[in-house]
Design a protein around this motif. Structure first.
Motif, PDB file in Angstrom:
ATOM      1  N   PRO A  89       0.800  -1.234   0.000  1.00 33.74           N
ATOM      2  CA  PRO A  89       0.000   0.000   0.000  1.00 33.74           C
ATOM      3  C   PRO A  89       0.831   1.282   0.000  1.00 33.74           C
ATOM      4  CG  PRO A  89      -0.983  -1.603   1.477  1.00 33.74           C
ATOM      5  CD  PRO A  89       0.313  -2.200   1.011  1.00 33.74           C
ATOM      6  N   SER A  90       1.932   1.302   0.751  1.00 38.58           N
ATOM      7  CA  SER A  90       2.777   2.501   0.773  1.00 38.58           C
ATOM      8  C   SER A  90       3.414   2.753  -0.592  1.00 38.58           C
ATOM      9  CB  SER A  90       3.871   2.359   1.834  1.00 38.58           C
ATOM     10  OG  SER A  90       4.687   1.231   1.560  1.00 38.58           O
ATOM     11  N   GLU A  91       3.748   1.667  -1.290  1.00 35.85           N
ATOM     12  CA  GLU A  91       4.328   1.799  -2.628  1.00 35.85           C
ATOM     13  C   GLU A  91       3.279   2.261  -3.634  1.00 35.85           C
ATOM     14  OE1 GLU A  91       7.755  -1.668  -2.483  1.00 35.85           O
ATOM     15  OE2 GLU A  91       5.670  -2.271  -2.779  1.00 35.85           O
ATOM     16  N   ILE A  92       2.023   1.843  -3.413  1.00 29.91           N
ATOM     17  CA  ILE A  92       0.944   2.285  -4.301  1.00 29.91           C
ATOM     18  C   ILE A  92       0.769   3.797  -4.203  1.00 29.91           C
ATOM     19  CG2 ILE A  92      -1.527   2.138  -4.767  1.00 29.91           C
ATOM     20  CD1 ILE A  92      -1.443  -0.730  -3.738  1.00 29.91           C
ATOM     21  N   ALA A  93       0.781   4.328  -2.987  1.00 30.64           N
ATOM     22  CA  ALA A  93       0.634   5.772  -2.788  1.00 30.64           C
ATOM     23  C   ALA A  93       1.756   6.533  -3.484  1.00 30.64           C
ATOM     24  CB  ALA A  93       0.600   6.089  -1.298  1.00 30.64           C
ATOM     25  N   ALA A  94       2.983   6.009  -3.379  1.00 25.56           N
ATOM     26  CA  ALA A  94       4.128   6.672  -4.022  1.00 25.56           C
ATOM     27  C   ALA A  94       3.989   6.629  -5.540  1.00 25.56           C
ATOM     28  CB  ALA A  94       5.429   5.995  -3.584  1.00 25.56           C
ATOM     29  N   LEU A  95       3.492   5.502  -6.082  1.00 28.25           N
ATOM     30  CA  LEU A  95       3.339   5.373  -7.530  1.00 28.25           C
ATOM     31  C   LEU A  95       2.245   6.299  -8.051  1.00 28.25           C
ATOM     32  CD1 LEU A  95       3.983   4.061 -10.220  1.00 28.25           C
ATOM     33  CD2 LEU A  95       2.504   2.138  -9.581  1.00 28.25           C
ATOM     34  N   VAL A  96       1.122   6.381  -7.334  1.00 30.42           N
ATOM     35  CA  VAL A  96       0.031   7.271  -7.739  1.00 30.42           C
ATOM     36  C   VAL A  96       0.528   8.722  -7.752  1.00 30.42           C
ATOM     37  CG1 VAL A  96      -2.200   8.214  -7.048  1.00 30.42           C
ATOM     38  CG2 VAL A  96      -1.816   5.748  -6.987  1.00 30.42           C
ATOM     39  N   ALA A  97       1.326   9.090  -6.735  1.00 33.19           N
ATOM     40  CA  ALA A  97       1.884  10.442  -6.686  1.00 33.19           C
ATOM     41  C   ALA A  97       2.863  10.668  -7.831  1.00 33.19           C
ATOM     42  CB  ALA A  97       2.572  10.666  -5.348  1.00 33.19           C
ATOM     43  N   GLU A  98       3.658   9.655  -8.143  1.00 35.79           N
ATOM     44  CA  GLU A  98       4.625   9.751  -9.245  1.00 35.79           C
ATOM     45  C   GLU A  98       3.923   9.971 -10.579  1.00 35.79           C
ATOM     46  OE1 GLU A  98       8.468   9.972 -10.591  1.00 35.79           O
ATOM     47  OE2 GLU A  98       7.993   9.411  -8.527  1.00 35.79           O
ATOM     48  N   LEU A  99       2.828   9.250 -10.781  1.00 40.06           N
ATOM     49  CA  LEU A  99       2.059   9.429 -12.013  1.00 40.06           C
ATOM     50  C   LEU A  99       1.396  10.798 -12.042  1.00 40.06           C
ATOM     51  CD1 LEU A  99       0.440   5.880 -12.256  1.00 40.06           C
ATOM     52  CD2 LEU A  99       2.317   6.779 -13.638  1.00 40.06           C
ATOM     53  N   GLY A 100       0.998  11.291 -10.876  1.00 45.87           N
ATOM     54  CA  GLY A 100       0.391  12.615 -10.804  1.00 45.87           C
ATOM     55  C   GLY A 100       1.322  13.712 -11.250  1.00 45.87           C
ATOM     56  N   THR A 101       2.635  13.557 -10.986  1.00 48.53           N
ATOM     57  CA  THR A 101       3.603  14.561 -11.440  1.00 48.53           C
ATOM     58  C   THR A 101       3.713  14.586 -12.964  1.00 48.53           C
ATOM     59  OG1 THR A 101       5.480  13.024 -11.332  1.00 48.53           O
ATOM     60  CG2 THR A 101       4.944  14.270  -9.329  1.00 48.53           C
TER      61      THR A 101
END
Length: 270
Positions: free
Chosen positions: A64-76
């Motif tokens: 789950p913590s990695e999912i949050a980081a990936l979603v944020a990465e895609l948001g950039t």
């Protein structure tokens, strides 16, 4: 004495709605996958702008913590995730919701379950998934060009009994044609910044300056024909070639694009 009739409470109406969306399927190593995604975005700026994107994590299976980081990465990168596909997941409210029961779109209709072929992008409420970018000398392979919503001012079209969609007027910049039932024929030109997506082949009898994606639901025999090739991107069943890669070879010429083995070929027409 006045009498007031009681107000009747209006019932809330719920409606089902299907829509077209992209699917991104990250893979390990994630850094290399993000690099391939950046290559795609660089070739087609604004491609994901304003479009719903699903994130299929059944291959990567992150925490789950990695999912949050990936979603944020895609948001950039300007990619907003509408929902996440991950079997057995229970995600927190800070993440997009988990999508359950998605169906796969094919030329034969909607099929249950997930496809074995996976990678960048697709079509949903069922979806069709593609492959990651990989370039060759005469063949350029890549993620599947996805779908987009129709522009408010649509060109004049005529639906043929055979499933062919005939467009009798030019397609202007910003317009998108999505036809999941067969071929698309455009009697005029296709402007830069526009897009055609077809389950079958695409025929443009004028200049093709926008993006054209044929065989969008897995038809490997689909082709793209145009009288003058100035396209931003050509794609068939997920394999694609960009304008820069066609420069000096087939730009400004009548061409056909088709799959040859495991690559996309763009050949001039005599």
């Amino acid at each position: 004495m006045t009498f007031a009739a009681p107000l009747e409470a209006k019932s809330i109406r719920f409606r089902a709605r299907s829509f077209v969306a992209f699917t991104l399927t990250p893979e390990d190593p994630l850094a290399a996958w993000l690099e391939g995604l950046d290559h795609w975005i660089g070739n087609s700026p604004g491609y994901f702008s304003g479009r719903p994107v699903l994130l299929d994590l059944n291959t990567l299976k992150p925490q789950p913590s990695e999912i949050a980081a990936l979603v944020a990465e895609l948001g950039t990168r300007g990619i907003r995730i509408y929902a996440i596909e991950l079997e057995g997941a229970a995600l927190g409210p800070e993440l997009p919701p988990v999508l359950v029961g998605a169906k796969e779109a094919t030329t034969d209709g909607l099929l249950p379950g997930r496809k074995a072929r996976e990678d960048v992008s697709g079509m949903s409420e069922g979806k069709a998934e593609g492959r990651a970018p990989e370039a060759g000398p005469d063949k350029d392979k890549g993620g599947k060009a996805g779908a987009s919503k129709m522009d408010e001012s649509e060109p004049q079209v005529a639906q043929e009994v055979s499933g062919t969609l005939m467009i009798k007027a030019p397609i202007r910049s910003g317009q998108a044609i999505v036809h999941p039932h067969g071929d698309v024929i455009v009697l005029g030109s296709v402007a830069s910044g526009s897009e055609i997506i077809a389950a079958g082949s695409i025929h443009v009898y004028g200049t093709l300056r926008g993006r054209a994606s044929a065989g969008a639901l897995g038809n490997k025999g689909a082709r793209i024909f145009c009288r003058k090739n100035e396209a931003e991107l050509l794609a068939i069943d997920g394999w694609y070639v960009t304008a820069e890669e066609m420069e000096g070879i087939s730009r400004g010429k009548p061409v056909q694009a088709f799959l040859d083995g495991e690559g996309l070929r763009v050949a001039t027409l005599s």
